[in-house]
Write a protein that holds these residues in place. Sequence first.
Motif, short mmCIF file in Angstrom:
data_model
loop_
_atom_site.label_atom_id
_atom_site.label_comp_id
_atom_site.label_asym_id
_atom_site.label_seq_id
_atom_site.Cartn_x
_atom_site.Cartn_y
_atom_site.Cartn_z
N ALA A 107 -36.97 24.72 55.00
CA ALA A 107 -37.71 24.81 56.26
C ALA A 107 -39.18 24.41 56.09
N GLN A 108 -39.68 24.45 54.85
CA GLN A 108 -41.09 24.14 54.60
C GLN A 108 -41.29 22.77 53.95
N GLU A 109 -40.21 22.04 53.75
CA GLU A 109 -40.28 20.81 52.96
C GLU A 109 -41.31 19.82 53.49
N GLY A 110 -41.38 19.65 54.79
CA GLY A 110 -42.29 18.68 55.36
C GLY A 110 -43.75 19.07 55.26
N ARG A 111 -44.03 20.33 54.99
CA ARG A 111 -45.41 20.81 54.96
C ARG A 111 -46.00 20.84 53.56
N HIS A 112 -45.15 20.79 52.54
CA HIS A 112 -45.63 20.92 51.17
C HIS A 112 -44.96 19.86 50.30
N PRO A 113 -45.69 18.78 49.97
CA PRO A 113 -45.10 17.72 49.16
C PRO A 113 -44.53 18.21 47.83
N ALA A 114 -45.12 19.26 47.26
CA ALA A 114 -44.63 19.76 45.97
C ALA A 114 -43.21 20.29 46.07
N LEU A 115 -42.83 20.71 47.26
CA LEU A 115 -41.45 21.19 47.43
C LEU A 115 -40.44 20.06 47.30
N GLY A 116 -40.90 18.82 47.44
CA GLY A 116 -39.99 17.69 47.32
C GLY A 116 -39.29 17.67 45.97
N ARG A 117 -40.06 17.91 44.88
CA ARG A 117 -39.46 17.92 43.55
C ARG A 117 -38.48 19.08 43.40
N PHE A 118 -38.89 20.23 43.91
CA PHE A 118 -38.06 21.44 43.86
C PHE A 118 -36.70 21.18 44.52
N LEU A 119 -36.75 20.62 45.74
CA LEU A 119 -35.52 20.43 46.51
C LEU A 119 -34.73 19.22 46.03
N ALA A 120 -35.43 18.18 45.57
CA ALA A 120 -34.73 17.01 45.03
C ALA A 120 -33.91 17.41 43.80
N ARG A 121 -34.48 18.29 43.00
CA ARG A 121 -33.75 18.77 41.83
C ARG A 121 -32.49 19.53 42.25
N GLY A 122 -32.62 20.34 43.30
CA GLY A 122 -31.46 21.06 43.79
C GLY A 122 -30.39 20.15 44.34
N ARG A 123 -30.81 19.13 45.10
CA ARG A 123 -29.83 18.20 45.68
C ARG A 123 -29.10 17.42 44.59
N SER A 124 -29.84 16.89 43.64
CA SER A 124 -29.20 16.12 42.57
C SER A 124 -28.33 17.02 41.71
N GLY A 125 -28.78 18.26 41.49
CA GLY A 125 -27.98 19.20 40.72
C GLY A 125 -26.68 19.56 41.42
N HIS A 126 -26.75 19.71 42.74
CA HIS A 126 -25.54 20.04 43.50
C HIS A 126 -24.54 18.88 43.44
N ARG A 127 -25.03 17.67 43.59
CA ARG A 127 -24.12 16.51 43.54
C ARG A 127 -23.51 16.37 42.14
N ALA A 128 -24.32 16.60 41.11
CA ALA A 128 -23.79 16.53 39.75
C ALA A 128 -22.73 17.61 39.53
N TRP A 129 -22.96 18.79 40.10
CA TRP A 129 -21.96 19.87 39.99
C TRP A 129 -20.66 19.46 40.65
N VAL A 130 -20.74 18.87 41.84
CA VAL A 130 -19.54 18.40 42.53
C VAL A 130 -18.78 17.39 41.67
N GLU A 131 -19.50 16.44 41.11
CA GLU A 131 -18.84 15.42 40.29
C GLU A 131 -18.20 16.03 39.06
N GLN A 132 -18.82 17.05 38.51
CA GLN A 132 -18.25 17.72 37.33
C GLN A 132 -17.02 18.55 37.69
N VAL A 133 -17.14 19.33 38.76
CA VAL A 133 -16.04 20.23 39.14
C VAL A 133 -14.78 19.45 39.52
N PHE A 134 -14.98 18.32 40.19
CA PHE A 134 -13.84 17.55 40.68
C PHE A 134 -13.61 16.28 39.86
N THR A 135 -14.11 16.27 38.63
CA THR A 135 -14.06 15.05 37.83
C THR A 135 -12.64 14.51 37.63
#
Length: 204
Positions: free
Chosen positions: A115-143
């Motif tokens: 909800a705060q992503e657009g107001r704080h550029p530093a959150l971009g790294r935080f959330l980008a890490r979460g998004r890439s981690g989630h996708r990597a988890w999906v690829e691993q779980v369903f490999t």
Amino acid sequence: MSAETLSRPYRQVARAAATEDTRRRIVAAFAAAIEQCWLDEITLDEIAAAAGTTRQTVIRLFGGKDGLLDAVAQRIAEEVELRRAVPPDAAPEAIAHALVEDYEATGDTVLRMLAQEGRHPALGRFLARGRSGHRAWVEQVFTAFLAARPAMARRLLIDQFVIVTDVYAWKLLRRDAGRSRTEAEAAIAAMIAALTAEGSSQHV
């Protein structure tokens, strides 16, 4: 060799241990703060007080909120990895259970950050890490399921698995619809099972 020379390594080890303990307390204090408050509301003085240290120490160790966010992102990533661990070829129910276990612990904090992503550029790294981690988890779980699919079909299936296991799916069920944890797990498991069945039928 003098006693002073002999004691120096021990003092260095003790200082390093004390610094690491202070770092952990600061990160824990900041993690607790972002669970309850908007980033704008959090001050370094409050974090320092909660951690039993000084503002100057927080700045020396982390630089400010950006450094604290990076440290919390690392901590969350390690915790998420542990909570989401499932064996190879796990059943949809087991996958959904691990996923909901994680979102029960982190979901509200992640949603607050989104909800705060657009107001704080530093959150971009935080959330980008979460998004890439989630996708990597999906690829691993369903490999195993994804391995034999053609590239285009595999990419589409990964996208679909990412969507049905996203934090917003948990939010819609648990927070918006008021479903119980058991009901949320069942709904997510059913969506995963439907995707695997659909993907298998298309592969035949």
